[in-house]
Motif scaffolding. Structure first.
Motif, mmCIF file in Angstrom:
data_model
loop_
_atom_site.group_PDB
_atom_site.id
_atom_site.type_symbol
_atom_site.label_atom_id
_atom_site.label_comp_id
_atom_site.label_asym_id
_atom_site.label_seq_id
_atom_site.Cartn_x
_atom_site.Cartn_y
_atom_site.Cartn_z
ATOM 1 N N LYS A 262 0.700 -1.194 -0.097
ATOM 2 C CA LYS A 262 -0.206 -0.113 -0.024
ATOM 3 C C LYS A 262 0.838 1.349 -0.258
ATOM 4 O O LYS A 262 0.549 2.302 -0.669
ATOM 5 N N ALA A 263 1.969 1.334 0.745
ATOM 6 C CA ALA A 263 3.009 2.359 0.830
ATOM 7 C C ALA A 263 3.457 2.751 -0.662
ATOM 8 O O ALA A 263 3.648 3.836 -1.029
ATOM 9 N N LEU A 264 3.917 1.570 -1.352
ATOM 10 C CA LEU A 264 4.673 1.778 -2.615
ATOM 11 C C LEU A 264 3.372 2.265 -3.630
ATOM 12 O O LEU A 264 3.820 2.872 -4.476
ATOM 13 N N GLN A 265 2.116 1.986 -3.419
ATOM 14 C CA GLN A 265 0.955 2.263 -4.470
ATOM 15 C C GLN A 265 0.895 3.921 -4.049
ATOM 16 O O GLN A 265 0.145 4.456 -4.887
ATOM 17 N N SER A 266 1.137 4.410 -2.832
ATOM 18 C CA SER A 266 0.598 5.803 -2.578
ATOM 19 C C SER A 266 1.416 6.868 -2.093
ATOM 20 O O SER A 266 1.221 7.882 -1.840
ATOM 21 N N TYR A 267 2.781 6.561 -2.199
ATOM 22 C CA TYR A 267 3.734 7.348 -1.664
ATOM 23 C C TYR A 267 4.027 8.732 -2.579
ATOM 24 O O TYR A 267 3.659 8.508 -3.767
ATOM 25 N N SER A 268 4.342 9.640 -1.947
ATOM 26 C CA SER A 268 4.806 10.802 -2.620
ATOM 27 C C SER A 268 6.336 10.959 -3.058
ATOM 28 O O SER A 268 7.073 10.870 -1.725
ATOM 29 N N ARG B 185 8.695 -2.848 -9.074
ATOM 30 C CA ARG B 185 9.264 -4.126 -9.016
ATOM 31 C C ARG B 185 9.185 -4.821 -7.632
ATOM 32 O O ARG B 185 8.566 -6.048 -7.170
ATOM 33 N N THR B 186 9.297 -3.923 -6.685
ATOM 34 C CA THR B 186 9.494 -4.039 -5.025
ATOM 35 C C THR B 186 7.837 -4.130 -4.761
ATOM 36 O O THR B 186 7.406 -5.047 -4.074
ATOM 37 N N GLU B 187 6.912 -3.414 -5.532
ATOM 38 C CA GLU B 187 5.576 -3.557 -5.259
ATOM 39 C C GLU B 187 4.762 -5.000 -5.496
ATOM 40 O O GLU B 187 4.386 -5.436 -4.693
ATOM 41 N N ARG B 188 5.265 -5.246 -6.589
ATOM 42 C CA ARG B 188 4.748 -6.710 -7.099
ATOM 43 C C ARG B 188 5.461 -7.875 -6.065
ATOM 44 O O ARG B 188 4.658 -8.702 -5.773
ATOM 45 N N ALA B 189 6.686 -7.696 -5.889
ATOM 46 C CA ALA B 189 7.516 -8.813 -5.014
ATOM 47 C C ALA B 189 6.604 -8.672 -3.381
ATOM 48 O O ALA B 189 6.393 -9.528 -2.965
ATOM 49 N N SER B 190 6.645 -7.510 -3.149
ATOM 50 C CA SER B 190 5.899 -7.404 -1.754
ATOM 51 C C SER B 190 4.126 -7.781 -1.863
ATOM 52 O O SER B 190 3.919 -8.648 -0.941
ATOM 53 N N GLU B 191 3.738 -7.534 -2.814
ATOM 54 C CA GLU B 191 2.396 -8.303 -2.985
ATOM 55 C C GLU B 191 2.331 -9.605 -3.220
ATOM 56 O O GLU B 191 1.271 -10.433 -2.558
ATOM 57 N N SER B 192 3.439 -10.432 -3.788
ATOM 58 C CA SER B 192 3.316 -11.663 -3.926
ATOM 59 C C SER B 192 3.591 -12.276 -2.650
ATOM 60 O O SER B 192 3.217 -13.540 -2.436
#
Length: 427
Positions: A20-26, A52-59
């Motif tokens: 969520k942080a990677l999807q919404s950070y400024s 890439r990190t967002e997808r890894a964290s989601e996985s």
């Protein structure tokens, strides 16, 4: 089993918060935080690897969730009564939903601190989730291929502007966007489609000094050119070894009793280099982040193609930026001098000259102004007094400033003309 599930559940919640942080950070807030903590380069690294990190964290979140679900199934097998099974499943569902919501809210509210704090651990996250992310990307490529799309790369960022519909009722209509704001938005969109090579100052217009220059000679160059930064070159002009700042030079000369002891090359700052194919909008963001107001533009062979400043990029958005040293332009860019002679502003359009004087200057080339024609014919940034002839007309460069030709004199009836009608010479 509980000893295993507790840390897995914690990993699950942390992965959700990080996603969520990677999807919404400024980006700007993250830059402020990393600069305050003396690690400014981390923001650039995060921007490069955030998707890439967002997808890894989601996985990892999905994988840990599946593990917990399997553990629940194994745990319920040991219960004797249906009521106990229902109560256990209900409590676990409530705990899972509450944990998901709370972790997601925390990730959005504290996005920048969470990303900055957990970033060292993301290398492990990306490595663990690598098989999952690669599998997901392979499936995406297969789906895109089967749907007939040939664009498998990342989609470009889009800019959406909601313009109120004039047919809507006034009470429901939002304030109309001013015309200047529309022009600025249009300039921003255009900048995202522009390469640096279209904006840069050409190699011929660069004021550069040899690395062996003395402090007195460098100071005199600063005084004459009016620049605040001058590149220093080594063996040739393609070998830029540093950027000399007038502020650094003057401070050192004032500090030293003997200015001859000051070596400009020793106080020159590192040079920021970019390829001529660099996107201008991305360069503006990078120069702001790096605090680099000037960059050397390189061609495909590694030679110097030109120079670009952050002011050049901003002028593409807001128009020409003039300072207190710029002479104001006259109301009429074409001033009669008597007879067949006229003084021209270099920005005068060639089509306007053709229409006004009935001449036949080219209008289908890569230049559109009389200043562009002068640079094309002379092949360099000239000194005041340089002259050239073109199609039966004589031109004299009157003023050169700020890396460009400012004013010229045109004679419609010259006394003599070159044999081919296109000659250039220096006075």
């Amino acid at each position: 089993m509980s000893l295993v599930c507790a840390p897995i559940f914690l990993v699950h919640l942390v992965s959700i918060a990080l996603t969520k942080a990677l999807q919404s950070y400024s980006r700007s807030r993250l830059e402020e935080r990393t600069e305050a903590l003396n690690r400014p380069h981390r923001a650039d690294e995060i921007a490069h690897l955030d998707h890439r990190t967002e997808r890894a964290s989601e996985s990892i979140a999905v994988l840990s969730g599946l593990f917990l679900a399997s553990a629940i199934g194994i745990g319920t097998a040991h219960l004797q009564t249906p009521a106990a099974i229902v109560v256990l499943i209900f409590l676990i569902c409530v705990l899972g939903v509450v944990g998901y919501v709370v972790a997601g809210v925390i990730g959005e509210v504290f996005a920048e601190p969470i990303i900055d704090s957990l970033w060292p651990a993301t290398t492990v996250i990306r490595a663990v989730a690598f098989p999952l992310t690669m599998g997901a990307e392979a499936i995406e490529r297969i789906v895109e291929w089967s749907s007939g799309s040939d664009k498998n790369g990342p989609r470009p960022a889009s800019l959406e502007v909601e313009v109120p519909n004039e047919s809507e009722d006034d009470e429901d209509q939002e304030p109309e966007i001013p015309e200047k704001a529309r022009d600025l938005l249009s300039s921003v969109v255009e900048l995202t489609r522009t390469n640096v090579s279209e904006i840069m100052q050409p190699r011929s217009a660069i004021v550069a000094l040899p690395a062996t220059v003395t402090a007195e000679a460098a100071a005199e160059s600063f005084r004459k050119s009016g620049r605040s930064r001058i590149p220093l070159y080594g063996s040739n002009r393609d070998d830029i070894v540093g950027m000399l700042l007038a502020k650094d030079l003057l401070n050192r000369m004032l500090f030293e009793n003997d200015s001859s002891k000051v070596v400009p090359a020793a106080i020159a700052r590192p040079v920021y280099r970019v390829p001529e194919t660099k996107n201008a909008f991305n360069l503006l963001e990078e120069m702001r982040f790096r605090r680099a107001p000037m960059a050397i533009v390189l061609d495909e062979y590694g030679g110097v193609a030109g120079l670009v400043t952050i002011e050049d990029l901003l002028e593409q958005l807001v128009g020409p930026i003039h300072d207190e040293y710029d002479a104001p332009a006259p109301a009429d860019p074409i001033v009669p001098l008597g007879g067949s002679k006229f003084e021209l502003d270099a920005s005068v359009d060639l089509e306007d000259l053709n229409d006004r004087f009935g001449v036949h200057l080219p209008t289908d080339d890569e230049y559109q102004t009389i200043g562009g024609l002068a640079l094309h014919v002379l092949g360099r940034l000239p000194e005041p007094g340089a002259t050239f002839s073109y199609e039966g007309l004589d031109f004299t460069v009157l003023e050169v400033a700020d890396r460009s030709i400012r004013r010229l004199k045109m004679d419609l009836q010259p006394g003599s003309q070159g044999a081919d009608g296109r000659t250039g010479r220096s006075a």
